[in-house]
Design an enzyme around this catalytic site. Structure first.
Site, PDB file in Angstrom:
ATOM      1  N   LEU A 123       0.850  -1.648   0.219  1.00 63.17           N
ATOM      2  CA  LEU A 123       0.139   0.404  -0.155  1.00 63.17           C
ATOM      3  C   LEU A 123       1.203   1.593   0.063  1.00 63.17           C
ATOM      4  O   LEU A 123       1.592   1.154   0.735  1.00 63.17           O
ATOM      5  CB  LEU A 123      -0.998   0.165   1.021  1.00 63.17           C
ATOM      6  CG  LEU A 123      -1.859  -1.380   1.947  1.00 63.17           C
ATOM      7  CD1 LEU A 123      -2.576  -1.175   2.619  1.00 63.17           C
ATOM      8  CD2 LEU A 123      -2.147  -1.904   0.006  1.00 63.17           C
ATOM      9  N   ARG A 177       3.885  14.958   6.192  1.00 63.96           N
ATOM     10  CA  ARG A 177       4.401  15.072   7.086  1.00 63.96           C
ATOM     11  C   ARG A 177       6.014  15.599   6.395  1.00 63.96           C
ATOM     12  O   ARG A 177       6.735  15.736   7.576  1.00 63.96           O
ATOM     13  CB  ARG A 177       4.230  14.056   8.130  1.00 63.96           C
ATOM     14  CG  ARG A 177       2.934  14.897   9.597  1.00 63.96           C
ATOM     15  CD  ARG A 177       3.416  13.980  10.133  1.00 63.96           C
ATOM     16  NE  ARG A 177       2.310  12.385   9.529  1.00 63.96           N
ATOM     17  CZ  ARG A 177       2.701  11.053  10.711  1.00 63.96           C
ATOM     18  NH1 ARG A 177       2.930  11.125  11.685  1.00 63.96           N
ATOM     19  NH2 ARG A 177       2.104  10.492   9.830  1.00 63.96           N
ATOM     20  N   GLY A 202      -2.362   1.464  15.579  1.00 60.68           N
ATOM     21  CA  GLY A 202      -3.955   1.010  16.174  1.00 60.68           C
ATOM     22  C   GLY A 202      -3.023   0.147  17.002  1.00 60.68           C
ATOM     23  O   GLY A 202      -2.091  -0.413  16.982  1.00 60.68           O
ATOM     24  N   GLU A 229      -8.004   1.263  16.672  1.00 61.23           N
ATOM     25  CA  GLU A 229      -7.097   2.436  15.683  1.00 61.23           C
ATOM     26  C   GLU A 229      -7.126   3.755  16.946  1.00 61.23           C
ATOM     27  O   GLU A 229      -8.421   3.958  18.015  1.00 61.23           O
ATOM     28  CB  GLU A 229      -7.847   3.831  15.103  1.00 61.23           C
ATOM     29  CG  GLU A 229      -8.214   2.568  13.293  1.00 61.23           C
ATOM     30  CD  GLU A 229      -5.842   2.048  12.967  1.00 61.23           C
ATOM     31  OE1 GLU A 229      -5.292   3.096  13.488  1.00 61.23           O
ATOM     32  OE2 GLU A 229      -5.716   0.856  13.062  1.00 61.23           O
ATOM     33  N   LYS A 261      38.576  13.991 -14.739  1.00 61.82           N
ATOM     34  CA  LYS A 261      38.019  13.576 -15.520  1.00 61.82           C
ATOM     35  C   LYS A 261      38.170  13.149 -16.813  1.00 61.82           C
ATOM     36  O   LYS A 261      38.975  13.651 -17.629  1.00 61.82           O
ATOM     37  CB  LYS A 261      37.683  15.310 -15.475  1.00 61.82           C
ATOM     38  CG  LYS A 261      35.568  14.913 -16.158  1.00 61.82           C
ATOM     39  CD  LYS A 261      35.498  15.515 -17.270  1.00 61.82           C
ATOM     40  CE  LYS A 261      36.227  16.063 -18.668  1.00 61.82           C
ATOM     41  NZ  LYS A 261      35.263  16.829 -19.053  1.00 61.82           N
ATOM     42  N   ASN A 293      55.164  10.954 -15.605  1.00 58.03           N
ATOM     43  CA  ASN A 293      55.335  11.684 -14.787  1.00 58.03           C
ATOM     44  C   ASN A 293      55.436  12.785 -14.791  1.00 58.03           C
ATOM     45  O   ASN A 293      55.535  13.699 -15.555  1.00 58.03           O
ATOM     46  CB  ASN A 293      56.966  11.995 -14.164  1.00 58.03           C
ATOM     47  CG  ASN A 293      56.536  12.824 -12.325  1.00 58.03           C
ATOM     48  OD1 ASN A 293      56.322  12.204 -11.144  1.00 58.03           O
ATOM     49  ND2 ASN A 293      56.994  13.747 -12.379  1.00 58.03           N
ATOM     50  N   ASN A 338      41.829  20.892 -21.476  1.00 59.02           N
ATOM     51  CA  ASN A 338      41.238  20.386 -22.335  1.00 59.02           C
ATOM     52  C   ASN A 338      40.010  21.397 -23.099  1.00 59.02           C
ATOM     53  O   ASN A 338      39.551  20.767 -24.322  1.00 59.02           O
ATOM     54  CB  ASN A 338      39.860  18.908 -21.593  1.00 59.02           C
ATOM     55  CG  ASN A 338      39.544  19.916 -20.830  1.00 59.02           C
ATOM     56  OD1 ASN A 338      40.157  20.792 -19.877  1.00 59.02           O
ATOM     57  ND2 ASN A 338      38.496  18.663 -20.713  1.00 59.02           N
TER      58      ASN A 338
HETATM   59  C1  UD1 Z   1      -2.542   1.697   9.564  1.00 58.21           C
HETATM   60  C2  UD1 Z   1      -3.521   1.276  10.735  1.00 58.21           C
HETATM   61  C3  UD1 Z   1      -3.117   0.948  12.142  1.00 58.21           C
HETATM   62  C4  UD1 Z   1      -0.863   0.641  12.303  1.00 58.21           C
HETATM   63  C5  UD1 Z   1      -0.605   1.378  10.954  1.00 58.21           C
HETATM   64  C6  UD1 Z   1       0.745   1.221  11.417  1.00 58.21           C
HETATM   65  C7  UD1 Z   1      -5.254   1.732   9.483  1.00 58.21           C
HETATM   66  C8  UD1 Z   1      -6.952   1.870   9.524  1.00 58.21           C
HETATM   67  N1  UD1 Z   1      -4.287   1.825  10.580  1.00 58.21           N
HETATM   68  O1  UD1 Z   1      -3.649   3.160  10.094  1.00 58.21           O
HETATM   69  O2  UD1 Z   1      -3.937   0.168  13.357  1.00 58.21           O
HETATM   70  O3  UD1 Z   1      -1.334   0.502  13.333  1.00 58.21           O
HETATM   71  O4  UD1 Z   1      -1.068   1.249   9.645  1.00 58.21           O
HETATM   72  O5  UD1 Z   1       1.436   2.161  10.857  1.00 58.21           O
HETATM   73  O6  UD1 Z   1      -5.016   0.478   8.332  1.00 58.21           O
HETATM   74  N2  UD1 Z   1      -2.909   4.148   2.263  1.00 58.21           N
HETATM   75  C9  UD1 Z   1      -3.332   3.907   0.440  1.00 58.21           C
HETATM   76  N3  UD1 Z   1      -4.421   4.010   0.211  1.00 58.21           N
HETATM   77  C10 UD1 Z   1      -5.293   4.726   1.362  1.00 58.21           C
HETATM   78  C11 UD1 Z   1      -4.662   4.684   3.059  1.00 58.21           C
HETATM   79  C12 UD1 Z   1      -3.723   4.511   2.942  1.00 58.21           C
HETATM   80  O7  UD1 Z   1      -2.236   3.541   0.296  1.00 58.21           O
HETATM   81  O8  UD1 Z   1      -6.283   4.959   0.818  1.00 58.21           O
HETATM   82  C13 UD1 Z   1      -1.315   3.816   2.353  1.00 58.21           C
HETATM   83  C14 UD1 Z   1      -0.423   4.311   2.516  1.00 58.21           C
HETATM   84  O9  UD1 Z   1       0.191   5.193   1.975  1.00 58.21           O
HETATM   85  C15 UD1 Z   1       0.255   3.918   4.077  1.00 58.21           C
HETATM   86  C16 UD1 Z   1      -0.545   2.682   4.675  1.00 58.21           C
HETATM   87  O10 UD1 Z   1      -1.166   2.767   3.673  1.00 58.21           O
HETATM   88  O11 UD1 Z   1       1.482   3.426   3.228  1.00 58.21           O
HETATM   89  C17 UD1 Z   1      -1.017   3.393   6.149  1.00 58.21           C
HETATM   90  O12 UD1 Z   1      -1.882   4.098   5.788  1.00 58.21           O
HETATM   91  P1  UD1 Z   1      -1.662   5.513   7.322  1.00 58.21           P
HETATM   92  O13 UD1 Z   1      -2.940   6.226   6.701  1.00 58.21           O
HETATM   93  O14 UD1 Z   1      -0.713   5.733   7.697  1.00 58.21           O
HETATM   94  O15 UD1 Z   1      -2.124   5.158   8.393  1.00 58.21           O
HETATM   95  P2  UD1 Z   1      -2.568   4.947   9.477  1.00 58.21           P
HETATM   96  O16 UD1 Z   1      -3.757   5.927  10.218  1.00 58.21           O
HETATM   97  O17 UD1 Z   1      -1.394   5.182  10.023  1.00 58.21           O
HETATM   98 MG    MG Z   2       1.015   5.651   8.933  1.00 60.87          MG
END
Ligand code: UD1
Ligand code: MG
Length: 483
Positions: A12, A19, A146, A161, A357, A383, A392
């Site tokens: 994902l 941030r 979570g 969460e 270079k 040398n 160059n």
């Molecule tokens: C999520 C978990 C949380 C866990 C934490 C660990 C859920 C609801 N919560 O929270 O329990 O402790 O990760 O880091 O899953 N992403 C997508 N598409 C989306 C949303 C997110 O691809 O629509 C990807 C983000 O790019 C990221 C990852 O999923 O790489 C996690 O998403 P993020 O929003 O950071 O989740 P957390 O709120 O941190």
């Molecule tokens: Mg996260």
């Protein structure tokens, strides 16, 4: 037992990563010579999955272009709107079709996660016959994660969460890493039933656990041995921390393989760097890209090498080298800059305040001090005197200079390219050489010196120089009378 091969790994990586406060998408930020997302894909590939799927969204053109270069084996699925981790997995499965077997889900921003840890999760998932196994960790500060809610017997009930948790749940130190092994068919069905009725109005992938448990399936957890591995990178502070952890891990492996690292805290290496046994790395050294250092070579202090090949027993001190080849027992620095296309043969030298270079320097040839060598071929044993410059560039084009075998270029010679100094030829110090010098000849190209006697006494009378000259003249008389 052998690790069961996953049917698919889904990464994902659609989120924005606000941030980081960066124009570069978070997952493309560099860590030890590799983008964050590529670390994850490399770890996933170690499991030999049948399919590698990555969910992208934010800045997808840029991410897609990057992945086309580094990971053509990964299928990119676009999640146009980021409606939660559950939605991301649903989107991936809709694009991928039915996946029979184990589906591992992980994130694009957890670069420290090792293949071994993912494999341990898969083993546990397989052994316990679970519908889902979540990778968890006990962390000192679980804020924002979570939480893993277990019953009195320790069985996993659900993941709550931070924003949806009650105070008792918030006190739980076991966090959800966001990495899971799922039964592919059960996941496809359950992820469709996830609702968005929670504090963030998102489809939570975490809800799949409760859904499967309520359906009567086995739900389990595997606790990671080292919680640092599952920590994600969300900002630059965490990026720096991840770099420190990964760098220490890489250096430890090198040290165990026979490399001396004098100051591990002040030495930085990229993942693809190769160091042979008995290499010594002095403090303040950075080795980037595909840099390779052969047996017994010494690098540093304070040297930065990028995509550079260093031969056995070479010494590289206080140098910056990019795309260079440094032969066995060659000497570089202190204070040398070797730019792309520099090739030093065995025992060649690029010494103090020397820049090169696109220069091939033959075996045992020496450029010891204060020189610029650009677009040149220097024969074996030649040398090059201090302060010689290879001229160059004529302002429009670059030209080549050839210096023959065992030639001797005098100090402060300007070699105006294109020009050739023959084998065994010399140039006189201070010459501006723009015409070929035949083998064995000496090229002299400078004004003839004339001395004007008594000039200082006449034109600088009363100065310290004049007084010194006077004293010398008197002493000279005595000397002269003695000889
Ligand atoms: C999520 C978990 C949380 C866990 C934490 C660990 C859920 C609801 N919560 O929270 O329990 O402790 O990760 O880091 O899953 N992403 C997508 N598409 C989306 C949303 C997110 O691809 O629509 C990807 C983000 O790019 C990221 C990852 O999923 O790489 C996690 O998403 P993020 O929003 O950071 O989740 P957390 O709120 O941190
Ligand atoms: Mg996260």
């Amino acid at each position: 037992m052998s690790v069961p091969r996953p049917a698919a790994v889904i990464v994902l990586a659609a989120g924005e990563g606000t941030r980081m406060k960066s124009r570069t998408p978070k997952i493309l930020h560099e860590l030890c010579g590799r983008a964050l997302v590529d670390h994850v894909l490399v770890a996933a590939r170690g499991l030999d999955p049948e399919r590698l799927i990555i969910v992208i969204g934010h800045e997808r053109e840029r991410v897609q272009a990057h992945l086309a270069g580094t990971s053509p084996d990964a299928q990119a699925v676009v999640q146009v709107e980021q409606k939660g981790t559950g939605h991301a997995v649903r989107t991936a499965l809709e694009a991928a079709g039915v996946i029979d077997g184990t589906v591992l889900v992980t994130y694009g921003d957890t670069p420290l996660l090792r293949t071994e840890t993912l494999a341990a999760l898969l083993e546990r998932h397989d052994e316990d016959g679970n519908a889902v196994t979540v990778l968890t960790a006990e962390v000192p500060d679980p804020y924002g994660y979570g939480r893993i809610v277990r019953d009195a017997s320790g069985a996993v009930l659900e993941i709550v969460e931070e924003k949806d948790a009650d105070p008792a749940q918030r006190a739980i130190k076991e966090m959800n890493s966001g990495v899971y092994a799922f039964d592919g068919r059960l996941l496809a069905d359950a992820v469709k039933r996830v609702s968005a009725s929670n504090a963030q109005g998102e489809e939570y992938l975490t809800d799949v656990l409760s859904i499967l448990r309520e359906d009567g399936h086995r739900v389990g957890a595997h606790i990671a041995a080292d919680y640092v591995e599952v920590e994600g990178v969300n900002d630059r502070v965490q990026l720096a921390f991840a770099r420190k952890v990964l760098n220490a891990r890489l250096l430890e492996a090198h040290m165990r393989a026979g490399v001396t690292v004098v100051d591990p805290a002040g030495t930085w290496v990229d993942v693809d760097v190769i160091l042979e046994a008995d290499v010594v790395i002095h403090p303040g050294t950075q080795l980037h890209g595909c840099t390779t250092v052969a047996m017994g070579a010494e690098i540093g202090p304070a040297s930065t090498l990028t995509d550079t090949i260093v031969g056995e027993g070479a010494l590289v001190r206080n140098a910056v080298c990019v795309d260079a080849v440094i032969g066995p027992e060659a000497l570089v620095g202190p204070y040398a800059y070797l730019r792309p296309g520099t090739v030093l043969a065995r025992k060649a030298k690029a010494g103090t305040y020397v820049e090169m270079k696109n220069a091939q320097v033959g075996e045992g040839a020496k450029v010891p001090h204060l020189s610029y060598v650009g677009d040149a071929t220097i024969g074996a044993g030649a040398n090059i005197g201090a302060s010689a410059i290879f001229v160059n560039y004529d302002g429009v084009n670059k030209h080549h200079t050839t210096v023959g075998e065992s030639a001797f270029v005098g100090c402060d010679t300007m070699l105006v390219a294109p020009v050739t100094i023959g084998d065994g030829a010399y140039t006189a110090a201070g010459s501006v050489i723009d015409t070929d010098v035949p083998p064995g000849a000496i090229g002299v190209a400078r004004g003839r010196q004339r001395n004007i006697e008594g000039w200082v006494a006449r034109r600088r009378a009363g100065t310290r120089s004049a007084e010194a000259a006077l004293r010398a003249a008197e002493a000279g008389k005595q000397q002269g009378s003695q000889t």
